[in-house]
Motif scaffolding. Structure first.
Motif, PDB file in Angstrom:
ATOM      1  N   TYR A 195     -15.859  41.075 -25.517  1.00  0.00           N
ATOM      2  CA  TYR A 195     -15.361  39.820 -26.117  1.00  0.00           C
ATOM      3  C   TYR A 195     -16.424  39.246 -27.050  1.00  0.00           C
ATOM      4  CZ  TYR A 195     -11.693  39.990 -22.586  1.00  0.00           C
ATOM      5  OH  TYR A 195     -10.629  40.379 -21.806  1.00  0.00           O
ATOM      6  N   THR A 196     -16.164  39.337 -28.334  1.00  0.00           N
ATOM      7  CA  THR A 196     -17.167  38.848 -29.293  1.00  0.00           C
ATOM      8  C   THR A 196     -16.597  37.790 -30.247  1.00  0.00           C
ATOM      9  OG1 THR A 196     -16.656  40.666 -30.787  1.00  0.00           O
ATOM     10  CG2 THR A 196     -18.511  41.000 -29.269  1.00  0.00           C
ATOM     11  N   ASN A 197     -15.345  37.409 -30.017  1.00  0.00           N
ATOM     12  CA  ASN A 197     -14.731  36.386 -30.868  1.00  0.00           C
ATOM     13  C   ASN A 197     -14.946  35.020 -30.200  1.00  0.00           C
ATOM     14  OD1 ASN A 197     -13.220  34.984 -32.699  1.00  0.00           O
ATOM     15  ND2 ASN A 197     -11.345  36.197 -32.439  1.00  0.00           N
ATOM     16  N   LEU A 198     -16.194  34.540 -30.315  1.00  0.00           N
ATOM     17  CA  LEU A 198     -16.574  33.352 -29.551  1.00  0.00           C
ATOM     18  C   LEU A 198     -16.785  32.131 -30.453  1.00  0.00           C
ATOM     19  CD1 LEU A 198     -19.195  34.893 -27.062  1.00  0.00           C
ATOM     20  CD2 LEU A 198     -16.699  34.797 -26.864  1.00  0.00           C
ATOM     21  N   VAL A 199     -16.307  31.000 -29.958  1.00  0.00           N
ATOM     22  CA  VAL A 199     -16.535  29.715 -30.626  1.00  0.00           C
ATOM     23  C   VAL A 199     -17.382  28.885 -29.676  1.00  0.00           C
ATOM     24  CG1 VAL A 199     -15.451  27.677 -31.642  1.00  0.00           C
ATOM     25  CG2 VAL A 199     -14.275  29.887 -31.750  1.00  0.00           C
ATOM     26  N   LEU A 200     -18.602  28.583 -30.100  1.00  0.00           N
ATOM     27  CA  LEU A 200     -19.569  27.942 -29.209  1.00  0.00           C
ATOM     28  C   LEU A 200     -19.723  26.480 -29.612  1.00  0.00           C
ATOM     29  CD1 LEU A 200     -22.009  30.974 -29.331  1.00  0.00           C
ATOM     30  CD2 LEU A 200     -20.317  30.441 -27.572  1.00  0.00           C
ATOM     31  N   VAL A 201     -19.287  25.610 -28.712  1.00  0.00           N
ATOM     32  CA  VAL A 201     -19.246  24.174 -29.013  1.00  0.00           C
ATOM     33  C   VAL A 201     -20.232  23.437 -28.113  1.00  0.00           C
ATOM     34  CG1 VAL A 201     -17.774  22.118 -29.099  1.00  0.00           C
ATOM     35  CG2 VAL A 201     -16.752  24.375 -29.495  1.00  0.00           C
ATOM     36  N   ASP A 202     -21.048  22.577 -28.707  1.00  0.00           N
ATOM     37  CA  ASP A 202     -21.933  21.737 -27.898  1.00  0.00           C
ATOM     38  C   ASP A 202     -22.376  20.534 -28.719  1.00  0.00           C
ATOM     39  OD1 ASP A 202     -23.549  22.466 -25.071  1.00  0.00           O
ATOM     40  OD2 ASP A 202     -24.481  20.887 -26.260  1.00  0.00           O
ATOM     41  N   LEU A 203     -22.728  19.487 -27.977  1.00  0.00           N
ATOM     42  CA  LEU A 203     -23.263  18.278 -28.599  1.00  0.00           C
ATOM     43  C   LEU A 203     -24.674  18.533 -29.118  1.00  0.00           C
ATOM     44  CD1 LEU A 203     -22.329  15.303 -28.773  1.00  0.00           C
ATOM     45  CD2 LEU A 203     -23.345  14.925 -26.533  1.00  0.00           C
ATOM     46  N   SER A 204     -25.378  19.453 -28.483  1.00  0.00           N
ATOM     47  CA  SER A 204     -26.788  19.676 -28.787  1.00  0.00           C
ATOM     48  C   SER A 204     -26.984  20.746 -29.866  1.00  0.00           C
ATOM     49  CB  SER A 204     -27.526  20.105 -27.509  1.00  0.00           C
ATOM     50  OG  SER A 204     -28.802  20.610 -27.848  1.00  0.00           O
ATOM     51  N   GLU A 205     -27.510  20.292 -31.004  1.00  0.00           N
ATOM     52  CA  GLU A 205     -27.830  21.221 -32.102  1.00  0.00           C
ATOM     53  C   GLU A 205     -28.923  22.188 -31.648  1.00  0.00           C
ATOM     54  OE1 GLU A 205     -26.821  21.106 -35.424  1.00  0.00           O
ATOM     55  OE2 GLU A 205     -25.977  19.093 -35.741  1.00  0.00           O
ATOM     56  N   VAL A 206     -29.832  21.697 -30.793  1.00  0.00           N
ATOM     57  CA  VAL A 206     -30.936  22.548 -30.334  1.00  0.00           C
ATOM     58  C   VAL A 206     -30.383  23.723 -29.525  1.00  0.00           C
ATOM     59  CG1 VAL A 206     -33.024  22.645 -28.903  1.00  0.00           C
ATOM     60  CG2 VAL A 206     -32.608  20.659 -30.363  1.00  0.00           C
ATOM     61  N   ALA A 207     -29.434  23.440 -28.626  1.00  0.00           N
ATOM     62  CA  ALA A 207     -28.833  24.526 -27.837  1.00  0.00           C
ATOM     63  C   ALA A 207     -28.157  25.537 -28.770  1.00  0.00           C
ATOM     64  CB  ALA A 207     -27.822  23.950 -26.841  1.00  0.00           C
ATOM     65  N   LEU A 208     -27.450  25.031 -29.773  1.00  0.00           N
ATOM     66  CA  LEU A 208     -26.747  25.938 -30.695  1.00  0.00           C
ATOM     67  C   LEU A 208     -27.741  26.773 -31.509  1.00  0.00           C
ATOM     68  CD1 LEU A 208     -23.838  23.593 -31.906  1.00  0.00           C
ATOM     69  CD2 LEU A 208     -23.731  25.416 -30.185  1.00  0.00           C
ATOM     70  N   GLN A 209     -28.866  26.157 -31.852  1.00  0.00           N
ATOM     71  CA  GLN A 209     -29.888  26.914 -32.610  1.00  0.00           C
ATOM     72  C   GLN A 209     -30.487  28.026 -31.743  1.00  0.00           C
ATOM     73  OE1 GLN A 209     -32.491  23.736 -33.785  1.00  0.00           O
ATOM     74  NE2 GLN A 209     -31.051  23.011 -35.344  1.00  0.00           N
ATOM     75  N   ILE A 210     -30.699  27.726 -30.463  1.00  0.00           N
ATOM     76  CA  ILE A 210     -31.236  28.753 -29.548  1.00  0.00           C
ATOM     77  C   ILE A 210     -30.252  29.931 -29.488  1.00  0.00           C
ATOM     78  CG2 ILE A 210     -31.746  29.258 -27.104  1.00  0.00           C
ATOM     79  CD1 ILE A 210     -32.827  26.320 -26.909  1.00  0.00           C
ATOM     80  N   LEU A 211     -28.978  29.598 -29.392  1.00  0.00           N
ATOM     81  CA  LEU A 211     -27.966  30.668 -29.319  1.00  0.00           C
ATOM     82  C   LEU A 211     -27.898  31.447 -30.633  1.00  0.00           C
ATOM     83  CD1 LEU A 211     -24.978  28.986 -27.432  1.00  0.00           C
ATOM     84  CD2 LEU A 211     -26.757  30.470 -26.506  1.00  0.00           C
ATOM     85  N   ALA A 212     -27.965  30.730 -31.750  1.00  0.00           N
ATOM     86  CA  ALA A 212     -27.859  31.400 -33.056  1.00  0.00           C
ATOM     87  C   ALA A 212     -28.994  32.419 -33.225  1.00  0.00           C
ATOM     88  CB  ALA A 212     -27.883  30.365 -34.169  1.00  0.00           C
TER      89      ALA A 212
END
Ligand SMILES: C[S@@+](CC[C@H](N)C(=O)[O-])C[C@H]1O[C@@H](n2cnc3c(N)ncnc32)[C@H](O)[C@@H]1O
Length: 205
Positions: A61-78
């Motif tokens: 499963y690689t069709n993922l939409v990652l939602v969060d309030l925290s830009e820092v968390a999203l940057q870590i994931l990116a």
């Protein structure tokens, strides 16, 4: 509130977070039991830096939409998933931002572990419900602190759920597929009882 979560993800190693799962169970097994096509779009609502992403990739499963309030968390994931083409959405799940940012995407699964329970205001919860109602995911899986356990997490008040109140997050277009209780043991060894619910959209004739 963004500041609180950005501080958390900037200052603490992920393995020490009070919701860290080395092996993301029973979540993964429950998701796999839905037998969704591998191309399914999965929204991880309040993703933080969850380890379930690695497991979903491993399962195809690689069709993922990652939602969060925290830009820092999203940057870590990116950074962690720079080889993948995920959608990263910085948004407040207790507002109508999410709906506007991801409207038009056909969503197979909306998965939220330990985020909904941080929405303590009636208006925030109403918006969260509205987002799901408008985005119409085929499945919804919610895993939140249960009425048997803690009333705070990450220094914040939370709202507890039981099977009935969790079910009420979904409107009448959804039917319950599964409900179960699960005791998560956090990195400090504390028991954190969760209630899980999986719901399926019913199509009207
Ligand atoms: C306890 S963590 C859970 C993270 C992840 N679901 C997991 O199981 O590892 C809660 C997450 O929800 C996010 N969050 C809190 N309130 C939010 C809101 N109103 N909208 C979107 N995300 C929110 C936080 O930034 C944090 O990443």
């Amino acid at each position: 509130m963004e500041d609180h979560w950005n501080d958390v993800y900037s200052s603490k190693p992920q393995e020490t977070l009070g919701w860290y799962q080395e092996d993301p169970q029973p979540d993964l097994a429950m998701i796999l039991s839905l037998q969704m096509p591998k191309s399914s779009r999965i929204v991880i609502a309040g993703c933080g830096t969850t380890t379930i992403i690695e497991h979903l990739i491993q399962e195809g499963y690689t069709n993922l939409v990652l939602v969060d309030l925290s830009e820092v968390a999203l940057q870590i994931l990116a950074k962690r998933f720079s080889n993948y083409n995920f959608e990263y959405i910085a948004a407040d799940l207790g507002s109508n931002e999410v709906y506007h940012k991801i409207y038009g995407m056909a969503i197979e699964l909306w998965y939220d572990r330990a985020t909904l329970h941080f929405l303590t205001g009636d208006e925030q919860i109403a918006n969260y419900r509205k987002n799901i109602g408008l985005l119409e995911p085929n499945y919804v899986m919610l895993a939140q602190f249960s009425t048997e356990g803690a009333t705070r997490c990450s220094g914040l008040d939370i709202r507890q759920y039981d099977r009935t109140s969790l079910r009420k997050i979904l409107n009448h277009n959804y039917t319950e597929v599964e409900s179960r209780e699960h005791i998560y043991v956090n990195p400090s060894g504390g028991d954190r009882p969760y209630i899980y619910g999986v719901y399926n959209r019913v199509f009207e004739e």
